[in-house]
Structure formats: structure tokens, C-alpha cells
Design a protein around this motif. Structure first.
Motif, short mmCIF file in Angstrom:
data_model
loop_
_atom_site.label_atom_id
_atom_site.label_comp_id
_atom_site.label_asym_id
_atom_site.label_seq_id
_atom_site.Cartn_x
_atom_site.Cartn_y
_atom_site.Cartn_z
N TYR A 1 -15.24 16.98 -0.26
CA TYR A 1 -13.86 16.63 -0.60
C TYR A 1 -13.73 15.10 -0.75
O TYR A 1 -13.12 14.60 -1.69
CB TYR A 1 -12.92 17.08 0.52
CG TYR A 1 -12.22 18.41 0.30
CD1 TYR A 1 -11.28 18.55 -0.72
CD2 TYR A 1 -12.48 19.49 1.11
CE1 TYR A 1 -10.62 19.76 -0.90
CE2 TYR A 1 -11.83 20.71 0.93
CZ TYR A 1 -10.90 20.84 -0.08
OH TYR A 1 -10.24 22.01 -0.27
N LEU B 1 -4.37 19.32 -8.12
CA LEU B 1 -3.17 19.08 -7.31
C LEU B 1 -2.89 17.58 -7.21
O LEU B 1 -1.74 17.16 -7.06
CB LEU B 1 -3.34 19.66 -5.90
CG LEU B 1 -3.15 21.18 -5.78
CD1 LEU B 1 -3.61 21.66 -4.41
CD2 LEU B 1 -1.70 21.56 -6.03
N PHE C 1 -4.65 20.11 3.70
CA PHE C 1 -4.02 19.04 2.92
C PHE C 1 -3.73 19.54 1.50
O PHE C 1 -2.63 19.33 0.96
CB PHE C 1 -4.93 17.82 2.90
CG PHE C 1 -4.47 16.71 1.99
CD1 PHE C 1 -3.20 16.14 2.15
CD2 PHE C 1 -5.29 16.22 0.98
CE1 PHE C 1 -2.78 15.11 1.31
CE2 PHE C 1 -4.87 15.20 0.14
CZ PHE C 1 -3.61 14.64 0.31
N ALA C 2 -4.71 20.22 0.90
CA ALA C 2 -4.51 20.78 -0.45
C ALA C 2 -3.32 21.75 -0.43
O ALA C 2 -2.52 21.77 -1.36
CB ALA C 2 -5.78 21.47 -0.93
N GLY C 3 -3.22 22.52 0.64
CA GLY C 3 -2.10 23.45 0.78
C GLY C 3 -0.77 22.71 0.80
O GLY C 3 0.20 23.13 0.15
N ALA D 1 -12.17 25.31 -4.72
CA ALA D 1 -11.23 24.56 -3.87
C ALA D 1 -11.17 23.09 -4.31
O ALA D 1 -10.08 22.50 -4.37
CB ALA D 1 -11.66 24.65 -2.41
N ARG E 1 -18.34 20.26 3.90
CA ARG E 1 -17.18 20.53 3.05
C ARG E 1 -16.26 19.31 3.00
O ARG E 1 -15.80 18.91 1.92
CB ARG E 1 -16.44 21.75 3.60
CG ARG E 1 -15.46 22.37 2.62
CD ARG E 1 -14.96 23.69 3.21
NE ARG E 1 -13.72 24.11 2.61
CZ ARG E 1 -13.65 24.88 1.52
NH1 ARG E 1 -14.76 25.25 0.91
NH2 ARG E 1 -12.48 25.25 1.03
N ALA E 2 -16.01 18.68 4.14
CA ALA E 2 -15.19 17.48 4.17
C ALA E 2 -15.87 16.37 3.38
O ALA E 2 -15.23 15.61 2.65
CB ALA E 2 -14.96 17.04 5.62
N ARG F 1 -9.25 22.79 -7.57
CA ARG F 1 -7.82 22.94 -7.30
C ARG F 1 -7.29 21.63 -6.70
O ARG F 1 -6.22 21.15 -7.09
CB ARG F 1 -7.62 24.10 -6.33
CG ARG F 1 -6.20 24.23 -5.78
CD ARG F 1 -6.05 25.54 -5.02
NE ARG F 1 -4.73 25.71 -4.46
CZ ARG F 1 -4.42 25.46 -3.18
NH1 ARG F 1 -5.35 25.01 -2.36
NH2 ARG F 1 -3.18 25.65 -2.75
N TYR F 2 -8.06 21.06 -5.79
CA TYR F 2 -7.63 19.82 -5.13
C TYR F 2 -7.41 18.71 -6.16
O TYR F 2 -6.37 18.04 -6.16
CB TYR F 2 -8.66 19.38 -4.08
CG TYR F 2 -8.36 18.01 -3.54
CD1 TYR F 2 -7.29 17.81 -2.68
CD2 TYR F 2 -9.12 16.90 -3.92
CE1 TYR F 2 -6.98 16.55 -2.20
CE2 TYR F 2 -8.81 15.64 -3.45
CZ TYR F 2 -7.75 15.47 -2.58
OH TYR F 2 -7.44 14.23 -2.13
N LEU G 1 -0.18 19.76 -0.54
CA LEU G 1 0.06 19.23 -1.88
C LEU G 1 0.66 20.31 -2.78
O LEU G 1 1.53 20.03 -3.61
CB LEU G 1 -1.25 18.73 -2.51
CG LEU G 1 -1.89 17.47 -1.93
CD1 LEU G 1 -3.21 17.19 -2.64
CD2 LEU G 1 -0.96 16.27 -2.07
N TRP H 1 -9.02 19.22 5.08
CA TRP H 1 -8.85 18.99 3.64
C TRP H 1 -8.21 20.21 2.96
O TRP H 1 -7.35 20.06 2.09
CB TRP H 1 -10.20 18.66 2.99
CG TRP H 1 -10.62 17.25 3.22
CD1 TRP H 1 -11.35 16.78 4.28
CD2 TRP H 1 -10.35 16.11 2.39
NE1 TRP H 1 -11.54 15.42 4.15
CE2 TRP H 1 -10.95 14.98 3.01
CE3 TRP H 1 -9.66 15.92 1.19
CZ2 TRP H 1 -10.87 13.70 2.46
CZ3 TRP H 1 -9.59 14.64 0.64
CH2 TRP H 1 -10.19 13.56 1.28
N ASP H 2 -8.64 21.39 3.36
CA ASP H 2 -8.04 22.60 2.80
C ASP H 2 -6.54 22.62 3.09
O ASP H 2 -5.72 22.93 2.21
CB ASP H 2 -8.69 23.86 3.40
CG ASP H 2 -10.12 24.07 2.87
OD1 ASP H 2 -10.42 23.54 1.78
OD2 ASP H 2 -10.91 24.74 3.54
#
Lengths: 320, 188
Positions: free
Chosen positions: B58, B23, A31-33, B16, B54-55, B19-20, A35, A28-29
Motif C-alpha cells: 500500500y 479512491l 482507510f480505503a473503506g 484492493a 500488505r501495508a 481500488r485504493y 475514503l 490501510w484496508d
């Protein structure tokens, strides 16, 4: 026209969408990168995600034509409808999805339906008659005679349409059950037959030491010894396995173990020292499979041990 | 215990997640609202142990984002309908499948069916197991004896075909601008 670059963004978006479903935090991190690299990425990803959401309500009606090794559907006997039916919990479903086999017997109009451990199946014989097979069960039906069934082994719950002129006949080994319109549950284990009636009335072995059972009654016929015993059955508990519940009023742990094994899809035997211990209470099958054993230990006052030949139920505190 | 562990991960991951969501096209305010909803759900809900916290967070945040978009879209459509009806009764168009909606659904199904029928059999079977049965890619790969990346290729192919199939998307009638960002309307 779409440019090459746009197409590759699309392909990347699709890859992300697929990866994210089972992805971990790092996925997921990353993926955010992706985006963050370009605002177009989020737009295209939006589109892919929306398409995937849009097909959700359509998917149940899509027909997936598949290879010949998926025999369960292609051999579906025409006289009856067989419908896959699994726990709401779903956890069991994935691991046992392919367990059901239909064995056609080409020389006769009879056919067998077999469920694997933990698998459930509903067979519709006519508009008002349904048979719900529990796990590890084998039954024979007749394409030409919707008023016949045979419980070769295992457990099934019957909902039978009332037809005074043609009783429904169920064979259970050498025994016969006749009924004119009821709901009843039958278990056929290695050494006994158990019948419980929730609605209406059934005749057990008519004309042959016949026993009549009304709603709220049950019988146990030990094939090895003793006459047929008639007991009371709580109507709500008849076929409760079908709703993921097992209900007991003083039944021996050996029976609880058999039922649990069938419901959870595992081999479960019980230590002889506690096999006859009576248990009263309800167990709700939560779909977590053998994980549930841990939670059941205090309720049953036993421990469960995994071995090479499946699980064993032992007295609490044993083996440590 | 498990719940408080998840809550701790939430606090650690909050920047995070924020931010997600942004985005994905939400404004700062909307993003804060979404995270607040997630927080509330975490603090009251009984959530069992989670393998990938964490996943999980998200995914939960993403679901809330989609939920917000849906409600916003629905609200907007209702307002349009209300105006269309010259101030008559407010109609809940979404929840009442009309004959027209039924016909559209059948067309959509036919389009999807055609798209999937055009795929190689193995690709179709892998897509079914992944999307309908919900099997993890690892499991599908192990079961049919190919690599995970090969499974991913099959799935990518299936999604490419589906996304090219010109399905009509649900929210096409009214996109809430900010939650969505600017959609690619300038694309020809």
C-alpha cells in the motif's frame, strides 16, 4: 466558513495520516473503506498529505525548543561546534539517539565529550580541524586551546589543520602525539594504543622514546609489555570506520571484536581460543546492528552467541 | 524467496490496491499504470524481508501515486512556463531555486516555526520524535509512559495546528486534474 462536519472530516483525515505511517495491512484496508464513504474524504486527505509533504524540506531548519533534560544542546561548548552524526543506515540512529553527553568541567576550560555504544560525533575545533569520535569513546577538549585534545578511551579520527608554529597535541593516557597537519586515527583500549596515519606525519611521544610515523604507517603500543611496534597501514583503511567500513590485514580477532562492538553498539567479547587468530578482509557495517552478526559468521569463520553480559565470538561450530 | 512472497502478496492485493488508487482520485488507466510501475519495481528490485507485506505494498503504491502527481504537476508547469516564455528555451523552474523561491521558503519556515512554537512542549517533542526521528508511536508511548492513543492525540493536535497554519503548498501552481480529482476549490 468551515462547518463542524468539515472539521471532523479533517480531524479524521489527520488521524488516518498518523496511523498509516506505522499501520498494517488492515489499517490501510480500513482507510480505503473510509475514503469510499464520501468523495470529500479523499479531498481532505489529499490536503493533509500535501501539507505534510510541504513541511518536509522545512523541518531540518525548525528549532525545537525543549525541556532542560536535553542537556546535549544547551551545554554545547561555545568554542566548538558539536554535530550529531550517525550512520546512513539509520537503524542504529533511532535506538541510540540520546547517547551523547557533554560533561562540562566548570573549574577549568576543559570539557568532555562522551559517545555511547554505536554513537558517532564530530567535534570541530577550528576551521580546519575536526575530530570524529567513534562509539564508546570519551575525549577531553579545551575551550581555550583548540590545539589540544585528550583521548581518554575509545577511538577517534583526526583531521588537523596545518599550523607549523603550533603543533596539535593529543594526549593518549600517558602518551603524547604531536602533529602539524594530517589525518590520523587513534584507538585507546584498555591495554593498548594504536595509531595509523593517512596523511602527513605525526610524532608519538616526542622527546620520550619518540617514534615518527609517516602516511601509510601505523603503530601498536601495548601498555602491558614490549616496545612500540611500527607496521604498515593501508591509507584507505585509516579511519574507515567513519564510512562504516572496518579493514584488516592480519589483525587478531580480539581487535576485530572490539571494533565491531564499538561500531554496532554492543558488548562483544571473544573466546580466548580464537582471540589471537589473524583476520584479513573488510567488513561493511550495514546499520542493522546485532542482526549483522549472522551475516558475518561465515566471513569470520566464527559463531556469535548472545549471553547475559553481551555477545561472545566463538569458534565456528562451537556451542551446539 | 522474500521477493517472490511479496510478489504473491501483490497479486493477492492487486484489486484492493487498484481500488485504493482510484479512491485517491486516479482514473482507471492511471491506476493500472501505477500498479504496473509497482509490479516492475517488485519484480526487478531486491527487497529484503518485509514485516507487513500488505501495508508495505500500500505504502509503495501510495508513493508511486504521489510520484505521478509530482511529475504530472511539473510537466504542466513546464508547459505553462514554456508558453509564458513565448517559445523560448524550456526552463526547469523546479530544480532552480530562485531568489523568490528562497524568500518563500524562509516565510514558510517562519510560519511553521510559529505554529510549532505555539504547541505545548510535550506535544512538540512527540511530534519531533514521530516526524523527524521517525520513531514509531508505540516506542514513543513506551518511552514517556503514556498510551499509544495519548501519543496519537498529541500528534493530531500538532498536525491540526500545522494544517491550519496556511502553508503554501508546492503544487498550487498547476494541479493535474484527474490524478487529483476535484480539489476543494468551491470551499469558501
Amino acid at each position: 466558513m468551515r462547518s463542524e462536519a468539515q472539521n471532523s472530516v479533517r480531524a479524521r483525515a489527520i488521524e488516518w495520516h498518523i496511523r498509516l505511517r506505522d499501520g498494517d495491512g488492515a489499517t490501510w484496508d480500513a482507510f480505503a473503506g473510509w475514503l469510499a464513504e464520501n468523495p470529500r474524504h479523499a479531498e481532505i486527505y489529499d490536503e493533509i498529505e500535501r501539507i505534510d509533504l510541504a513541511i518536509e524540506p522545512l523541518l531540518p531548519d525548525v528549532i525545537f525548543r525543549e525541556a532542560a533534560n536535553d542537556t546535549d544542546m544547551s551545554l554545547d561548548p561555545p568554542a566548538s561546534r558539536v554535530r550529531r552524526w550517525v550512520f546512513a543506515g539509520g537503524a542504529l540512529a533511532a535506538s541510540i539517539a540520546a547517547a551523547i553527553v557533554i560533561i562540562p568541567q566548570f573549574t577549568t576550560s576543559r570539557y568532555d565529550i562522551v559517545t555511547g555504544p554505536g554513537e558517532r560525533e564530530i567535534v570541530t575545533l577550528d576551521a580546519g580541524t575536526q575530530v570524529m569520535l567513534n562509539g564508546s569513546t570519551r575525549m577531553t577538549f579545551d575551550r581555550k586551546d583548540p590545539r589540544f585534545a585528550s583521548l581518554v578511551a575509545g577511538e577517534a579520527l583526526f583531521e588537523v589543520r596545518n599550523d607549523g608554529t603550533r603543533p596539535f597535541t593529543l594526549e593518549v593516557g600517558d602518551n603524547r602525539i604531536e602533529d602539524v597537519g594530517t589525518i590520523f586515527n587513534v584507538v585507546h583500549d584498555a591495554d593498548e594504543v594504536r595509531v595509523a596515519v593517512a596523511e602527513g606525519r605525526v610524532l608519538y611521544n616526542p622527546g620520550k622514546g619518540e617514534v615518527s610515523l609517516d602516511a601509510g604507517q601505523a603503530l601498536v603500543d601495548s601498555l602491558s609489555a614490549g616496545p612500540v611496534r611500527v607496521t604498515r597501514a593501508s591509507i584507505g583503511s585509516v579511519g574507515a570506520w567513519q564510512k562504516g567500513r572496518l579493514v584488516y590485514t592480519g589483525e587478531p580477532l580480539s581487535q576485530v571484536a572490539t571494533d565491531l562492538g564499538r561500531a554496532l553498539g554492543v558488548r562483544l567479547t571473544v573466546a580466548p581460543s580464537i582471540a589471537g587468530r589473524p583476520f584479513s578482509g573488510a567488513i561493511a557495517i550495514d546499520g542493522s546492528g546485532p542482526d549483522q552478526f549472522r551475516r558475518l559468521m561465515p566471513a569470520l569463520n566464527v559463531t556469535f552467541e548472545a549471553g547475559p553480559n553481551g555477545w561472545t565470538m566463538k569458534p565456528a561450530g562451537a556451542g551446539r | 524467496m522474500a521477493g517472490s512472497g511479496l510478489l504473491q502478496t501483490f497479486f493477492d492485493s492487486r484489486p484492493a490496491l487498484l481500488r485504493y488508487v482510484m479512491l485517491r482520485g486516479a482514473t482507471a488507466d492511471e491506476a493500472e499504470d501505477i500498479l504496473q510501475e509497482v509490479y516492475l519495481k517488485l519484480s526487478v528490485g531486491k527487497i529484503g524481508p518485509v514485516a507487513e507485506p500488505r501495508a508495505y505494498l500500500y505504502r509503495m503504491t501510495n508513493n508511486h501515486l504521489l510520484g505521478c502527481r509530482r511529475t504530472a504537476g511539473r510537466r504542466m508547469r513546464r508547459e505553462e512556463d514554456w508558453v509564458d516564455a513565448h517559445g523560448g528555451e524550456e526552463r526547469e523552474m523546479d530544480e532552480q531555486p530562485s531568489v523568490e523561491a528562497h524568500i518563500i521558503a524562509r516565510e514558510q519556515l517562519a510560519i511553521l516555526q510559529r505554529a510549532l512554537d505555539g504547541l505545548p512542549e510535550r506535544t512538540r517533542a512527540i511530534f519531533r520524535r514521530f516526524r523527524i526521528d521517525g520513531e514509531p508511536q508505540r516506542q514513543i508511548a513506551a518511552d514517556i509512559g503514556i498510551s499509544v492513543s495519548a501519543v496519537e492525540k498529541h500528534l493530531t493536535r500538532a498536525y491540526e495546528v500545522i494544517s491550519a497554519a496556511k502553508l503554501r503548498l508546492d503544487e498550487d501552481r498547476g494541479d493535474p486534474r484527474h490524478l487529483r480529482g476535484e480539489r476543494g476549490r468551491h470551499e469558501v
